[in-house]
Design an enzyme around this catalytic site. Structure first.
Site, short mmCIF file in Angstrom:
data_model
loop_
_atom_site.label_atom_id
_atom_site.label_comp_id
_atom_site.label_asym_id
_atom_site.label_seq_id
_atom_site.Cartn_x
_atom_site.Cartn_y
_atom_site.Cartn_z
N LYS A 168 0.86 -1.18 0.00
CA LYS A 168 0.00 0.00 0.00
C LYS A 168 0.90 1.24 0.00
CE LYS A 168 -1.36 2.77 2.96
NZ LYS A 168 -1.25 4.03 2.18
N GLU A 244 11.18 1.54 9.20
CA GLU A 244 12.11 2.62 8.82
C GLU A 244 11.38 3.91 9.14
OE1 GLU A 244 15.11 2.39 7.77
OE2 GLU A 244 15.33 0.33 7.08
N CYS A 278 14.21 11.50 5.56
CA CYS A 278 14.41 11.01 6.93
C CYS A 278 15.84 11.21 7.38
CB CYS A 278 14.03 9.53 7.00
SG CYS A 278 14.81 8.57 5.72
N GLU A 379 11.13 16.47 14.26
CA GLU A 379 11.56 16.37 12.86
C GLU A 379 10.88 17.50 12.08
OE1 GLU A 379 10.09 12.85 10.87
OE2 GLU A 379 11.97 12.59 9.78
#
Ligand code: NAP
Length: 475
Positions: A168, A244, A278, A379
């Site tokens: 997905k 991850e 990331c 982040e």
């Protein structure tokens, strides 16, 4: 959606749009899959597993070689789809397609090296043999920021190991996923081995992935919050998980480093994909002695960065993914300025020359960032470089490691002892020493701490798709 070797609509018949984030225009419609569609895909993957897993590695790798060749042939097409749907400059999109194709060829080769082991026993009549076998049907969930390579980074090792897969993709980049699966189809991969379910609402599909006992493993790339939720629920059936997740990379410029070279490095890696990576630096620690030269060079480079459509020549800054991402970045910048940071350049939404139709944020440098500011911990996922001055090298490791994340980190130094001390002491799974691109299909990528579990790429990237089975034989 691509299920059991055929392109099909959602059971409900519903579709959802994909947008160009540079212009806000609708660029295509895709099926809006639900749990019932994901169920069909799991049926297909479970049905294909016995035959696929019993093919030899040599047979399986042929499909991956073909997919690699086709992806390289279609490089321009894939890059254009990505620039239109995700927004990154066309050259960066081409680089991503090459990186994505690397996983296909690397695992085509590595499929043939899934070795077992024989272990000597202390009994003369006993023999031990260790086999590596595919875990079974794999569910995969991928993000929008690297919408093609994040797919092959999962599909290639899963196929090499002998697993079948249901994927997905992110709601924001279904057309990129479709383009990858068109290549997998053209490579002649047998029906049911790779399946794609596009969806606007991920929850029910994620729920099915976690509760259907035929799914033996979930591999997820995305935010730490969603990753933790999935891991918690996966525990119920003890499903294998690879995660991850997010990062908050330190970028360290030591006193002995060449400040101009370090500033060049930061200008490249921080603003890559408009900061939506990331491994993007989120805290830039610069020694006071190197600060002025570093800031001057960085400001010169950042001020010259051009924003716009990724198709336009010279554009370095593409749009952010959506309005919410833009708001988050702006909130972090305002919070930092309110708490005393100096805005060196940027710090605003860009609206000139038609940029108001997309989600553009000016490349930004903040100086004097402190631990009290939100940006020091959260982040950013946007084009903001937060600079922190330091004086005492003894404090550096503690400062850099003071985060719940542990994905990437960067160090600029010309001193071998400093390089080794930081390489060994940083609690991050990826350390670039005078290097801003420490990634490759051949190398393990992943995170320590709350940045994830498991590794993708390299020989380690196969482990997560394999079970280890011990045979004890009495003779
Ligand atoms: P996200 O919101 O966690 O979404 C990632 C994927 O998970 C998307 O496909 C999303 O679907 C799906 N998802 C969201 N909620 C779900 C749920 N309840 N159940 C099942 N699936 C669900 O993350 P993102 O904003 O797309 O990506 C950015 C994050 O990914 C950042 O934190 C970044 O650091 C991280 N990332 C990590 C790596 C790495 O290798 N470590 C690489 C790239 C990105 P929808 O799109 O439909 O919401």
């Amino acid at each position: 959606m691509f299920i059991n070797g055929a392109w099909i609509s959602a059971e409900s018949g519903r579709e959802f749009p994909s947008y160009n984030p540079a212009s806000g225009e609708i660029i295509g419609m895709v099926p809006d899959g639900e749990a019932i569609d994901a169920h069909k895909a799991i049926d297909a993957a479970a049905g294909a597993f016995p035959k696929w897993s019993s093919q030899t590695a040599y047979q399986r790798s042929q499909f991956l070689y073909r997919a690699h060749a086709l992806m390289m042939e279609k490089l321009e097409h894939l890059a254009a789809v990505m620039t239109e749907e995700q927004g990154k400059p066309i050259q960066a999109a081409r680089n991503e397609v090459r990186y994505a194709a690397d996983f296909l060829i690397w695992y085509a080769e590595e499929a043939k090296r899934i070795y077992g082991q024989t272990i000597p026993s202390d009994r003369a009549d006993q023999r031990f043999i260790v086999l590596r076998q595919p875990v079974g049907v794999v569910a995969a969930i991928t993000p929008w920021n690297y919408p093609i390579s994040m797919i092959t980074r999962k599909v290639a090792p899963a196929m090499a190991a002998g697993c079948t897969i249901v994927l997905k993709p992110a709601e924001a980049t279904p057309l990129c996923a479709k383009a990858v699966f068109e290549i997998l189809e053209a490579a002649g991969i047998p029906e049911g081995v790779v399946n794609l379910v596009t969806a606007q609402t991920p929850g029910p599909i994620g729920e099915l992935f976690l509760t259907d006992p035929r799914i033996r493993k979930l591999t997820f790339t995305g935010s730490t919050g969603v990753g933790k939720m999935l891991a918690r629920e996966a525990a119920e059936q003890m499903k294998r998980v690879s995660l991850e997740l997010g990062g908050h990379a330190p970028f360290i410029v030591c006193q002995d480093a060449d400040p101009k070279r370090a500033a060049t490095g930061l200008s490249l890696v921080k603003f890559l994909n408009t900061g939506q990576a990331c491994i993007s630096p989120n805290r830039v620690f610069v020694h006071e002695g190197a600060m002025d030269a570093f800031i001057n060079e960085l400001t010169r480079r950042v001020s010259a960065m051009k924003a716009g459509s990724g198709f336009d020549t010279g554009v370095r800054i593409g749009p952010l993914v959506n309005e919410a991402a833009l708001d988050k970045v702006d909130r972090q910048v305002r919070d930092a300025v309110a708490k005393g940071a100096e805005l060196v350049v940027g710090g605003r939404r860009m609206t000139e020359e038609g940029l108001d139709r997309g989600f553009f944020y000016a490349p930004t440098i903040l100086r004097g960032v402190t631990p009290e500011m939100v940006i020091y911990r959260e982040e950013t996922f946007g084009p903001v470089a937060p600079i922190i001055a330091y004086n005492d090298a003894d404090d550096l490791l503690a400062m850099a490691n003071d985060t719940r994340y542990g994905l990437a980190s960067y160090v600029y130094t010309n001193d071998l002892k400093t390089a080794f001390t930081l390489f060994e002491g940083l609690e991050f799974a990826i350390v670039g020493i005078n290097d801003i691109n420490p990634t490759s299909a051949a190398a393990p990528f992943g995170g320590m701490k709350e940045s994830g579990l498991g590794r993708e790429g390299g020989i380690q990237g196969l482990d997560d798709y394999l079970e280890t089975k011990l045979g004890g034989f009495s003779i």
